[in-house]
Each structure stands twice: as structure tokens, then as C-alpha cells.
Scaffold this motif. Structure first.
Motif, PDB file in Angstrom:
ATOM      1  N   ASP A 184     -14.531  33.406 -13.978  1.00 33.12           N
ATOM      2  CA  ASP A 184     -14.436  33.815 -15.389  1.00 33.12           C
ATOM      3  C   ASP A 184     -13.532  34.933 -15.427  1.00 33.12           C
ATOM      4  OD1 ASP A 184     -15.686  31.469 -16.332  1.00 33.12           O
ATOM      5  OD2 ASP A 184     -17.699  32.568 -16.535  1.00 33.12           O
ATOM      6  N   ALA A 185     -13.797  36.030 -14.901  1.00 32.46           N
ATOM      7  CA  ALA A 185     -13.358  37.173 -14.807  1.00 32.46           C
ATOM      8  C   ALA A 185     -11.548  36.982 -14.249  1.00 32.46           C
ATOM      9  CB  ALA A 185     -13.950  38.337 -13.739  1.00 32.46           C
ATOM     10  N   LEU A 186     -11.426  36.292 -13.456  1.00 29.34           N
ATOM     11  CA  LEU A 186      -9.953  36.141 -13.062  1.00 29.34           C
ATOM     12  C   LEU A 186      -9.314  35.469 -14.129  1.00 29.34           C
ATOM     13  CD1 LEU A 186      -7.733  36.186 -10.740  1.00 29.34           C
ATOM     14  CD2 LEU A 186      -8.499  33.890  -9.873  1.00 29.34           C
ATOM     15  N   LYS A 187      -9.880  34.301 -14.935  1.00 31.44           N
ATOM     16  CA  LYS A 187      -9.142  33.755 -16.054  1.00 31.44           C
ATOM     17  C   LYS A 187      -9.092  34.813 -17.225  1.00 31.44           C
ATOM     18  CE  LYS A 187     -10.286  30.229 -19.436  1.00 31.44           C
ATOM     19  NZ  LYS A 187      -9.165  29.501 -19.189  1.00 31.44           N
ATOM     20  N   MET A 188      -9.888  35.823 -17.447  1.00 23.74           N
ATOM     21  CA  MET A 188      -9.704  36.973 -18.304  1.00 23.74           C
ATOM     22  C   MET A 188      -8.379  37.564 -18.054  1.00 23.74           C
ATOM     23  SD  MET A 188     -11.954  36.059 -20.874  1.00 23.74           S
ATOM     24  CE  MET A 188     -12.038  37.506 -21.697  1.00 23.74           C
ATOM     25  N   ALA A 189      -8.338  38.028 -16.816  1.00 18.47           N
ATOM     26  CA  ALA A 189      -7.362  39.023 -16.280  1.00 18.47           C
ATOM     27  C   ALA A 189      -6.300  38.247 -16.202  1.00 18.47           C
ATOM     28  CB  ALA A 189      -7.719  39.418 -14.768  1.00 18.47           C
ATOM     29  N   LEU A 190      -6.081  36.793 -16.017  1.00 15.50           N
ATOM     30  CA  LEU A 190      -4.569  36.502 -16.095  1.00 15.50           C
ATOM     31  C   LEU A 190      -4.350  36.263 -17.452  1.00 15.50           C
ATOM     32  CD1 LEU A 190      -5.078  33.952 -13.138  1.00 15.50           C
ATOM     33  CD2 LEU A 190      -3.151  35.614 -13.477  1.00 15.50           C
ATOM     34  N   LYS A 191      -5.102  35.914 -18.382  1.00 14.77           N
ATOM     35  CA  LYS A 191      -5.000  35.850 -19.729  1.00 14.77           C
ATOM     36  C   LYS A 191      -4.354  37.034 -20.401  1.00 14.77           C
ATOM     37  CE  LYS A 191      -6.833  33.723 -23.861  1.00 14.77           C
ATOM     38  NZ  LYS A 191      -8.260  33.728 -24.958  1.00 14.77           N
ATOM     39  N   ALA A 192      -5.081  38.247 -19.871  1.00 15.81           N
ATOM     40  CA  ALA A 192      -4.293  39.667 -20.344  1.00 15.81           C
ATOM     41  C   ALA A 192      -3.282  39.833 -19.911  1.00 15.81           C
ATOM     42  CB  ALA A 192      -5.466  40.697 -19.931  1.00 15.81           C
ATOM     43  N   LYS A 193      -2.808  39.351 -18.628  1.00 15.46           N
ATOM     44  CA  LYS A 193      -1.452  39.219 -18.271  1.00 15.46           C
ATOM     45  C   LYS A 193      -0.531  38.203 -18.787  1.00 15.46           C
ATOM     46  CE  LYS A 193      -2.959  41.582 -13.793  1.00 15.46           C
ATOM     47  NZ  LYS A 193      -2.347  42.881 -13.769  1.00 15.46           N
ATOM     48  N   ASN A 194      -0.833  37.498 -19.852  1.00 13.68           N
ATOM     49  CA  ASN A 194      -0.057  36.732 -20.404  1.00 13.68           C
ATOM     50  C   ASN A 194       0.211  35.354 -19.453  1.00 13.68           C
ATOM     51  OD1 ASN A 194       0.693  36.994 -23.085  1.00 13.68           O
ATOM     52  ND2 ASN A 194       2.234  38.449 -22.683  1.00 13.68           N
ATOM     53  N   MET A 195      -0.879  35.182 -18.955  1.00 17.64           N
ATOM     54  CA  MET A 195      -0.859  33.859 -17.910  1.00 17.64           C
ATOM     55  C   MET A 195      -1.948  33.076 -18.101  1.00 17.64           C
ATOM     56  SD  MET A 195       0.908  32.247 -15.371  1.00 17.64           S
ATOM     57  CE  MET A 195       2.217  33.362 -15.268  1.00 17.64           C
ATOM     58  N   PRO A 196      -2.019  32.163 -19.012  1.00 23.84           N
ATOM     59  CA  PRO A 196      -3.429  31.569 -19.284  1.00 23.84           C
ATOM     60  C   PRO A 196      -3.461  30.468 -18.254  1.00 23.84           C
ATOM     61  CG  PRO A 196      -1.545  30.762 -20.957  1.00 23.84           C
ATOM     62  CD  PRO A 196      -0.982  31.864 -20.203  1.00 23.84           C
ATOM     63  N   VAL A 197      -4.582  30.444 -17.472  1.00 27.08           N
ATOM     64  CA  VAL A 197      -4.706  29.207 -16.551  1.00 27.08           C
ATOM     65  C   VAL A 197      -6.103  28.661 -16.660  1.00 27.08           C
ATOM     66  CG1 VAL A 197      -3.193  30.605 -14.945  1.00 27.08           C
ATOM     67  CG2 VAL A 197      -5.618  31.041 -14.804  1.00 27.08           C
ATOM     68  N   ASN A 198      -6.309  27.573 -15.849  1.00 26.39           N
ATOM     69  CA  ASN A 198      -7.617  26.983 -15.665  1.00 26.39           C
ATOM     70  C   ASN A 198      -7.867  27.246 -14.343  1.00 26.39           C
ATOM     71  OD1 ASN A 198      -9.450  25.664 -17.042  1.00 26.39           O
ATOM     72  ND2 ASN A 198      -8.533  23.733 -16.327  1.00 26.39           N
ATOM     73  N   VAL A 199      -9.383  28.005 -14.173  1.00 24.23           N
ATOM     74  CA  VAL A 199      -9.631  28.357 -12.882  1.00 24.23           C
ATOM     75  C   VAL A 199     -10.788  27.389 -12.421  1.00 24.23           C
ATOM     76  CG1 VAL A 199     -10.757  30.352 -11.446  1.00 24.23           C
ATOM     77  CG2 VAL A 199      -9.316  30.777 -13.216  1.00 24.23           C
ATOM     78  N   TYR A 200     -10.914  27.159 -11.125  1.00 21.22           N
ATOM     79  CA  TYR A 200     -11.686  25.997 -10.641  1.00 21.22           C
ATOM     80  C   TYR A 200     -12.323  26.680  -9.334  1.00 21.22           C
ATOM     81  CZ  TYR A 200      -8.736  22.868 -13.233  1.00 21.22           C
ATOM     82  OH  TYR A 200      -7.971  22.427 -14.470  1.00 21.22           O
ATOM     83  N   VAL A 201     -13.485  26.074  -9.046  1.00 26.51           N
ATOM     84  CA  VAL A 201     -14.429  26.710  -8.087  1.00 26.51           C
ATOM     85  C   VAL A 201     -14.629  25.371  -6.904  1.00 26.51           C
ATOM     86  CG1 VAL A 201     -16.545  27.805  -6.969  1.00 26.51           C
ATOM     87  CG2 VAL A 201     -15.397  28.700  -9.066  1.00 26.51           C
ATOM     88  N   GLY A 202     -14.100  25.677  -5.772  1.00 24.56           N
ATOM     89  CA  GLY A 202     -14.388  24.631  -4.732  1.00 24.56           C
ATOM     90  C   GLY A 202     -14.939  25.117  -3.648  1.00 24.56           C
ATOM     91  N   MET A 203     -16.390  24.730  -3.494  1.00 20.68           N
ATOM     92  CA  MET A 203     -17.089  25.141  -2.243  1.00 20.68           C
ATOM     93  C   MET A 203     -17.016  23.918  -1.005  1.00 20.68           C
ATOM     94  SD  MET A 203     -18.589  27.878  -3.301  1.00 20.68           S
ATOM     95  CE  MET A 203     -19.373  28.768  -4.851  1.00 20.68           C
ATOM     96  N   ARG A 204     -17.235  24.784   0.210  1.00 26.16           N
ATOM     97  CA  ARG A 204     -17.034  23.861   1.094  1.00 26.16           C
ATOM     98  C   ARG A 204     -18.031  23.097   1.635  1.00 26.16           C
ATOM     99  NH1 ARG A 204     -16.324  20.704   4.365  1.00 26.16           N
ATOM    100  NH2 ARG A 204     -15.021  20.593   6.469  1.00 26.16           N
ATOM    101  N   TYR A 205     -19.249  23.707   1.495  1.00 27.75           N
ATOM    102  CA  TYR A 205     -20.698  23.067   2.055  1.00 27.75           C
ATOM    103  C   TYR A 205     -21.359  22.835   0.974  1.00 27.75           C
ATOM    104  CZ  TYR A 205     -18.204  24.797   6.193  1.00 27.75           C
ATOM    105  OH  TYR A 205     -17.405  25.131   7.241  1.00 27.75           O
ATOM    106  N   TRP A 206     -21.453  23.036  -0.315  1.00 25.89           N
ATOM    107  CA  TRP A 206     -22.298  22.843  -1.295  1.00 25.89           C
ATOM    108  C   TRP A 206     -21.891  22.826  -2.609  1.00 25.89           C
ATOM    109  CZ3 TRP A 206     -26.322  20.541   0.242  1.00 25.89           C
ATOM    110  CH2 TRP A 206     -27.305  20.069  -0.693  1.00 25.89           C
ATOM    111  N   TYR A 207     -22.497  22.501  -3.538  1.00 24.53           N
ATOM    112  CA  TYR A 207     -22.127  22.329  -4.921  1.00 24.53           C
ATOM    113  C   TYR A 207     -21.263  23.624  -5.749  1.00 24.53           C
ATOM    114  CZ  TYR A 207     -24.741  18.010  -4.545  1.00 24.53           C
ATOM    115  OH  TYR A 207     -25.078  16.782  -3.960  1.00 24.53           O
TER     116      TYR A 207
END
Ligand SMILES: C=CC1=C(C)c2cc3[nH]c(cc4nc(cc5[nH]c(cc1n2)c(C)c5CCC(=O)O)C(CCC(=O)O)=C4C)c(C)c3C=C
Ligand code: FE2
Length: 482
Positions: A184-207
Motif C-alpha cells: 500500500d505504501a509503495l502504491k501511494m509513493a508511486l502515485k505521489a511521483k505521478n506513476m499510478p500502478v497496481n501493486v501485487y504481493v506474491g509469497m513463495r511458501y504461503w498465501y
């Protein structure tokens, strides 16, 4: 699914604009070889990888692929191999020229992490996933069919000890929550830098598993992806393993195999990260009554020695360089404390990177060190190894060994300077995204040949029997080394 809510459309003009900023944020260019990782990585330059992965715990084997393009600073070594002078590597294969015609980009950022059990009931299946990973237990090719039975055995033996640890920190791992907050924080930071993105979380061994995150990326029709492992330093066992899973999935899918991707393989050398670590250390030092007398004790998660010596894992070198850079930054600020590095969390009967954290703590106590500040350095969230191993086990051992004043630097978590720097890393990586290679893995072809398969299984079974009943394995189980 851990994708943050979406407004990720960015115009091509913005993308190209960000290109102009490339590499202006780095003060510490370091060599980031594309052979980073194992010799397996080297060998599989144009290979593709075994098995498609389901969203559950099994079907998680294969070989790690390798990037061939570097960006933004591409160089060649004397023997003509490409390497990059920063930690951003992208995949080659399909020319992305055609994508440059697009007027709209839907940018995705995939954060890769290890994952942890949410409850105590999850501990054994989580451990199974971990030990079933051929990048965690590296069996010779002939023994690979034993990976899952061995994982089952070790996870069942290890679970009671792990459960105690997770019980002591509240009954589960905090990793999912913290990683979601970082997303969430990264998404906000990128938005503040004029770079709207979708951020996804992918774990290796669990959900949420990496496989699930990738399916969401596909559903969202992302047109350009930056992959950001939340490990500052590269290891075959962490970033390498997650990238291999990704490549397995991307290879099998038309859309994904054409998707321009940029992978930030390591980022320990980034100025923003180094300065954020130095800030945290300075702040904790100030809480001691005599800050200048405090020993700064970097404790990194270990890996087996064979990873570094036989498989070419750059983890140890990167860790040492990382510590050097943090200490240089502290010196530049007028902080000249003594420091040392040790490795924690070893598992199983093999040699791990030395010196071991527990042994060094005892030695320091015996040598008369009275004040010590522990700095976890291989991970950016609180987790079982900070909250239980360092804060409880190592603290107790240190105090018993004669150390009187103990402190611990918190993990970076959502520290704003750190998140801002990750956002810059994403922006810098974006323009160099290229589609992944789609060639096939030769070892897969071998597995499809029935005669070779039978021979492999026959000799493999004999060797497996010998291995499992070897005195070393029996002693390891008896002495609870797993
Ligand atoms: C840079 C970080 C890590 C490296 C390198 C790494 C290698 C590695 N780990 C194991 C075995 C275990 N790791 C476990 C937990 C765990 N490992 C990391 C990070 C690295 N591992 C984290 C962040 C966590 C914690 C997750 C959480 O839930 O908080 C565990 C389970 C816990 C336990 O029983 O101790 C095991 C087991 C190996 C074998 C390995 C390299 C080969
Ligand atoms: Fe680990």
C-alpha cells in the motif's frame, strides 16, 4: 488477493520521461553480475523451466532461468558476458518495440516475499512448501523425485520446534500483514511521483502465493511489470527461487510470455536503502548511555556454504558489501563504532555461512563487550527470526554471556525514506522491461524420454535409499538439527 485497488494507467509519455531519471539516485554503483545466483542459473541462459504451478503447495519444482539484458547501464566483461552495474536485470527474447506504440500502459509491480504461516496449524504445511523447494534443499538431479517425501519428513520433524517459535510471537507470522502494508505504501509513493500502478504481493511458501498474484496480474491485463523481491541481497534460496517460479508460469502462457518485465534482482547498494538503515542504527545507538562504546552487530540469515562455494550464490559477497556501505555511511556522519557480521538461523546437518551468530555473541561476551546493538540485515520486515530468534533467544544468550546493554534495530517496514527509494527503483526499472524468453528447458526434454526416466528412477532409488539411511541423516534427525 493482495493487489491494492487499481488505477494503474500511465501514459507512454510518462514512461519515457521516467527513463531520463535513470540511475541518478545511485551513489554506489556495484557490479551485479547476471550470473548472479547459481551455476545452474548460468547454464540455463536460454533454457526454460519445469512444471506449471498450481495455487496449492505442490508442483513447485524446476530450474532457474537467467536474464540476458541489463539496464540501465549495460556492460560486457572481458569474456563477453553481459553484466549490469546496478541491480536491475531484464529478460530478453521478444522485442518490445511493438509495445512502444501503445498509448496507454497498465503498470504492475509484483512484490516477492517468503510468506509465513498465519496460524499454528499452517506451520507444518508451510514448512513442507519450503523444504519441497529445490532451491532450499538442493538434491542432485538423480534424487529430485525424493524432494517431496523428504520435505514431508523434515517438515513433520521440524514443525514442533517452529510452532514454539511462532507461538511465542503471537501464533503466526506477521509477514503477510507487513508486506501488504508495504505494498500500500509503495502504491501511494508511486502515485505521489505521478506513476499510478497496481501493486501485487506474491509469497513463495504461503498465501497469497506468487501463482495467485500472477493470475491477478493477467486478469488485470497489466501491460508492463516490475518485479521487486523484498530481499535486499540476492540469494538462490530467496529471490532466485521466486524468480524461477515466475518463469515457470510465464513460459507456459501466451500473454505472460509477451509481457514486458523488469526484475530488480538486488538493491542493497541503493543510496536510499543504505541511508535508511544508517538512520535506524543512529537512532538506536542514541538510546544507549554510552553510544560510542556500542558494538554494532549485523545478523544476517545464513545459507549453506555450498550455495556460495559450489553454486555461485552471490549472497555472502553482497551481504559483506552491504555492511561496508552502511558503515561508510555511518562514518560519513561521524559515527565510528566497531562492528561485526554473523549469520543466524541454520537448519540441518550441513555447514552454513560462518561465523554463527550464537557463537559470536558468546565470544564477544567473553572478550568483555558490554553493549551491543543487533541489526537484522537480510530482510525488511519483522518476522520470526527478528521477533523470536534475535529478541528472545539471542538476547538471552548475550546477557548470559556477559553483555549488559542490549538493543535491536527494528526492520525497515514502511519507513518512508525506504519506501520512497523503492518507488524510485521501480521507476528506474520500468523503461527497460522486456518480454521473457520462451525457449524450453533441456532437463524437461530428458524427463519426457521414458527410457531415460526409468533408468533415472532405478539408480535414483538405490542412491536415495543409501542417502536416507546414511549416518549423517540419521544423526541429524536424532539430534533435532532439522
Ligand atoms: C534473506 C533471507 C532468507 C534466506 C537467505 C533464507 C534461507 C533459508 N531459510 C531456510 C529455512 C527456513 N527459513 C524459515 C523462515 C524464514 N526464512 C526467512 C528468510 C530467509 N531464508 C524468513 C524471512 C523467514 C520467516 C518467515 C516468517 O514466518 O516470519 C523457516 C521457518 C521458521 C523456522 O522454523 O525457523 C525455515 C525452516 C533455509 C533452509 C534456507 C537456505 C537454504
Ligand atoms: Fe529462512
Amino acid at each position: 488477493m493482495s493487489a491494492t485497488s487499481y488505477s494503474g494507467v500511465v501514459s507512454q509519455t510518462k514512461l519515457l520521461g521516467s527513463n531520463l531519471n535513470c540511475s541518478t539516485h545511485r551513489r554506489f554503483p556495484t557490479s551485479c553480475s547476471l550470473s548472479e545466483g547459481s551455476q545452474d542459473l548460468e547454464k540455463s541462459t536460454s533454457q526454460m523451466f519445469l512444471s506449471s504451478c498450481s495455487s496449492t503447495s505442490d508442483k513447485r519444482n524446476g530450474m532457474l532461468g537467467r536474464s540476458r539484458h541489463c539496464s540501465p547501464i549495460e556492460k560486457r566483461n572481458p569474456v563477453g558476458q553481459t553484466f549490469c552495474s546496478v541491480g536491475v536485470c531484464t529478460h530478453s527474447g521478444v522485442d518490445v518495440e511493438s509495445n512502444l506504440h501503445a498509448t496507454e500502459e497498465r503498470v504492475g509491480v509484483l512484490l516477492l516475499n517468503l510468506g509465513g504461516p498465519d496460524t499454528l496449524d499452517d506451520v507444518q504445511p508451510f514448512l513442507f512448501n519450503l523444504f519441497a523447494d529445490p532451491d532450499i534443499i538442493r538434491l542432485p538431479r538423480l534424487f529430485r523425485f525424493l524432494q517431496k517425501p523428504l520435505a514431508k519428513l523434515i517438515s513433520v520433524f521440524r514443525a514442533p520446534k517452529s510452532k514454539e517459535g511462532y507461538a511465542a510471537i503471537g501464533g503466526g507470522s506477521p509477514l503477510r500483514k507487513i508486506t501488504d502494508e508495504q505494498a500500500d505504501a509503495l502504491k501511494m509513493a508511486l502515485k505521489a511521483k505521478n506513476m499510478p500502478v497496481n501493486v501485487y504481493v506474491g509469497m513463495r511458501y504461503w498465501y497469497p502465493f506468487t501463482e495467485e498474484a500472477i493470475q491477478q496480474i493477467k486478469r488485470d491485463r497489466i501491460t508492463r511489470l516490475v518485479v521487486l523481491p523484498l530481499y535486499p541481497q540476492f540469494s538462490i534460496s530467496t529471490t532466485g527461487s521466486s524468480i524461477r517460479v515466475m518463469q515457470n508460469i510465464f513460459r507456459e502462457d501466451d500473454y505472460l510470455s509477451r509481457l514486458p518485465v523488469s526484475i530488480i534482482k538486488s538493491w542493497y547498494q541503493r543510496e536510499g536503502y543504505i541511508k535508511s538503515m544508517a538512520d535506524l542504527i543512529e537512532k538506536e545507538l542514541a538510546s544507549f548511555s554510552k553510544p560510542e562504546e556500542v558494538m554494532i552487530f549485523f545478523s544476517a540469515h545464513g545459507v549453506p556454504v555450498s550455495y556460495v562455494e559450489n553454486a555461485g550464490d552471490p549472497y555472502k559477497d553482497q551481504m559483506e558489501e552491504c555492511i561496508y556501505l552502511i558503515m561508510q555511511e555511518l562514518k560519513a556522519r561521524g559515527t565510528f563504532n566497531e562492528h561485526t557480521l554473523a549469520f543466524q538461523s541454520r537448519v540441518g546437518p550441513v555447514q552454513w555461512l560462518k561465523p554463527y551468530t550464537d557463537e559470536v555473541l558468546v565470544e564477544l561476551g567473553q572478550k568483555g563487550v558490554k553493549s551491543l546493538l543487533a541489526v537484522p540485515v537480510s530482510f525488511v520486515s519483522e518476522h520470526i527470526e527478528t521477533l523470536e530468534e534475535i529478541d528472545m533467544e539471542y538476547k538471552e544468550l548475550a546477557l548470559e554471556s556477559g553483555i549488559e546493554n542490549w538493543g535491536r534495530v527494528p526492520a525497515l517496514g514502511c519507513t518512508s525514506s525506504f519506501i520512497m527509494d523503492l518507488a524510485d527503483a521501480v521507476i528506474e526499472a520500468l523503461p527497460s522491461a522486456t518480454a521473457m524468453s520462451t525457449s524450453r528447458n533441456t532437463s524437461e526434454a530428458v524427463d519426457q524420454d521414458p527410457m531415460r526416466y526409468v533408468i533415472k528412477m532405478f539408480f535414483g532409488s538405490i542412491l536415495a535409499f543409501v542417502l536416507l539411511l546414511s549416518p549423517k541423516m540419521l544423526v541429524a534427525f536424532r539430534n533435532k538439527l532439522f
